[in-house]
Design an enzyme around this catalytic site. Structure first.
Site, PDB file in Angstrom:
ATOM      1  CG  HIS A 146      29.367  80.141  20.242  1.00  0.00           C
ATOM      2  ND1 HIS A 146      29.571  80.697  21.469  1.00  0.00           N
ATOM      3  CD2 HIS A 146      30.422  80.501  19.471  1.00  0.00           C
ATOM      4  CE1 HIS A 146      30.711  81.372  21.452  1.00  0.00           C
ATOM      5  NE2 HIS A 146      31.245  81.277  20.249  1.00  0.00           N
ATOM      6  CD  GLU A 178      35.658  80.070  13.121  1.00  0.00           C
ATOM      7  OE1 GLU A 178      35.625  80.885  12.177  1.00  0.00           O
ATOM      8  OE2 GLU A 178      36.667  79.863  13.794  1.00  0.00           O
TER       9      GLU A 178
END
Ligand code: ACO
Length: 381
Positions: free
Chosen positions: A258, A315
Site C-alpha cells: 500500500h 483488498e
C-alpha cells in the site's frame, strides 16, 4: 526551454508524499497503521455503525442522532427504485455482456438529472446498490428484485441480489465492509473525483470518473484476482509454491502493499474479523486458507523486497469476506463502489467548498528544440 528545469527533489513519481488537498474526512497514520474517519478510529466505527451512520458522518462531519439516522435511511430507501431509463440502460448492457463495473458506470450516467446537490447525492448513494443488484440479476436471466423501503442499504442490497431475507449476521458483516471502505484519503478514485469537481463539473461526472479509476486491477479491481489466487493455491501447503512462483515471474501478489501503509493495513484486521464471524467455527474455509497465505506471502515479500514492508492491504480480506458472504467475485469492484461513493461525494463537497482547479506541472523529457521541416522536404524514413 524557457522554463527552468524542475529538480528531482520536486518531482514525485505517482505524486508520492505530495499533499494535494486539505481534508477533514480521513486521517491515515501509515507508520502506526491507524485510520480515523472524521476523528473516529475505523476499528471502533466500522463493526458497530450501520452504513447510514457513516454516510451521515462523512457528509455532515458528525454522527447522526437516532432520528437523523432513521430519516437518512428512509430517504435513501425511497430513492433505490430504478427508473425506466436506468433499467433499459442495464438491459442493453446485459445484452452486450458488459462487466458489472461497466454496467454500473452506464447505470450511473442514466440516473435522472435532479435539481439540488443534496437530492443528487442521495440518488447516487441509493442508486449504486440498486444498479449493482439489478444488473447482476439481469445478467443471470432473472428479473430484478424491487427494493424494500423498510430496509437499510446493506440489508436491501443483499435482498435485491438474492431475493430473500439475509441473516442479521450477514447484514452486520456487509455494513462493516461498507463502513470500512467508505473513505481513504486521496486514493486514485477519490483524487479523480476531486479533480473533476475542481473544474466545476457536476457530481455525477465525478462519480463516473471515479468509477473508471476504481476499476483498475491495482486499485478497486484487486479483490477478484485475490480470490483467484487463493483458489489457485487451494490448500495451505501450496501457498509457498504459488506465491514464490508469482514473485519469481516478477508479478505482484494481489492484496499486499500500500502506498500509505508500512505496516498491515488496519482495515485488513476489521475485514478479517468480520470474515471470521461469518465463517463461525466452520473448517476448511477460505478464511482459514487466507490466514496461512497471508503469513507465507508477507515473509516472501519481505525477502523479495526487503525494507519495503509489503503487508496485507484491505483488498485481501475484502475478497475473503465478500466470498464468505456468498457474493460473486464479478461484483467485488462494484461493491467497493457502493461503499466508496460515500467518500467520493464527501470529498466532492469539500473540494467545491474551497475550490482551486487542479493543475500540477509536468517534467518535460522529450526532444530538444528543433527546426520545423515542411512535409515535402522531410527525408524518407
Ligand atoms: N507484490 C509484489 N511486489 C510488490 C507488490 C506486491 N503486491 N506491491 C509492491 N511491490 C513492489 C513493486 O514491484 C516495487 O518494486 P521495485 O521497487 O523493485 O520496482 C516496490 O514493491 C514498490 O512498489 P510500488 O508500486 O512503487 O508501490 P506503490 O506504493 O506505488 O503501490 C500498490 C502500491 C499499487 C497498492 C502496490 O503495492 C500493488 O500493486 N499491490 C498489489 C495490488 C493491490 O493489492 N492493490 C489494492 C490496493 S488497496 C486499495 O486500492 C483499496
Amino acid at each position: 526551454m524557457g522554463e527552468p528545469e524542475m529538480s528531482e527533489a520536486e518531482w514525485k513519481e505517482g505524486l508520492e508524499g505530495v499533499v494535494a488537498a486539505r481534508t477533514a474526512l480521513t486521517h491515515i497514520d501509515g507508520q502506526a497503521g491507524r485510520l480515523f474517519l472524521c476523528g473516529y478510529e475505523i476499528g471502533e466505527l466500522a463493526p458497530a455503525a450501520c452504513f447510514e451512520e457513516t454516510l451521515h458522518l462523512l457528509w455532515s462531519g458528525r454522527l447522526p442522532t437516532v432520528e437523523e439516522c432513521d430519516r437518512l435511511r428512509a430517504r435513501l430507501a425511497a430513492r433505490r427504485e430504478l427508473s425506466t431509463p436506468t433499467r433499459q440502460a442495464l438491459e442493453v448492457a446485459a445484452a452486450q455482456r458488459r462487466s458489472p463495473i461497466e454496467a454500473l458506470r452506464l447505470g450511473v450516467e442514466s440516473l435522472p438529472s435532479v435539481d439540488g446537490d443534496e437530492e443528487l447525492r442521495l440518488r447516487l448513494a441509493a442508486g449504486l446498490p440498486a444498479i449493482v443488484a439489478a444488473y447482476w440479476r439481469l445478467q443471470n436471466g432473472q428479473d430484478p428484485v424491487p427494493s424494500d423501503p423498510r430496509r437499510g442499504q446493506a440489508d436491501d442490497l443483499l435482498h435485491m441480489l438474492f431475493g430473500r431475507d439475509p441473516s442479521p449476521s450477514h447484514v452486520r458483516a456487509l455494513d462493516t465492509y461498507l463502513n470500512t471502505m467508505a473513505d481513504h484519503g486521496l486514493n486514485a478514485s477519490t483524487f479523480t473525483a476531486r479533480i473533476i469537481v475542481s473544474t466545476q463539473s457536476d457530481l455525477t461526472s465525478a462519480v463516473v470518473g471515479a468509477l473508471g479509476a476504481l476499476k483498475g486491477p491495482i486499485h478497486g479491481g484487486a479483490p477478484g484476482p485475490v480470490l483467484e489466487m487463493l483458489q489457485t493455491i487451494g490448500t495451505p501447503e501450496r501457498a509457498e509454491l504459488v506465491v514464490r512462483d508469482l514473485l519469481d515471474r516478477g508479478q505482484r501478489v494481489m492484496g499486499f502493499g500500500h502506498r500509505e501503509y508500512r505496516v498491515r493495513d488496519p482495515r485488513a484486521r476489521i475485514l478479517s474479523a468480520a470474515a471470521a464471524e461469518v465463517v463461525g467455527g466452520r473448517g476448511n474455509s477460505l478464511y482459514e486458507l487466507a490466514r496461512s497465505v497471508e503469513k507465507v506471502a508477507e515473509e516472501a515479500l519481505e525477502q523479495t523486497k526487503p525494507g519495503r514492508h509489503l503487508k496485507t492491504n484491505a483488498e485481501f480480506y475484502t475478497a475473503v469476506l465478500l466470498h464468505e458472504l456468498g457474493l460473486p467475485a464479478e461484483l467485488f469492484t462494484s461493491l467497493f463502489a457502493v461503499s466508496r461513493v460515500s467518500g467520493w461525494i464527501a470529498h466532492a463537497l469539500e473540494q467545491a467548498a474551497a475550490n482551486r482547479i487542479f493543475r500540477p506541472a509536468s517534467r518535460y523529457c522529450g526532444a530538444a528544440p528543433r527546426p520545423w521541416v515542411p512535409l515535402s522536404k522531410r527525408p524518407a524514413a
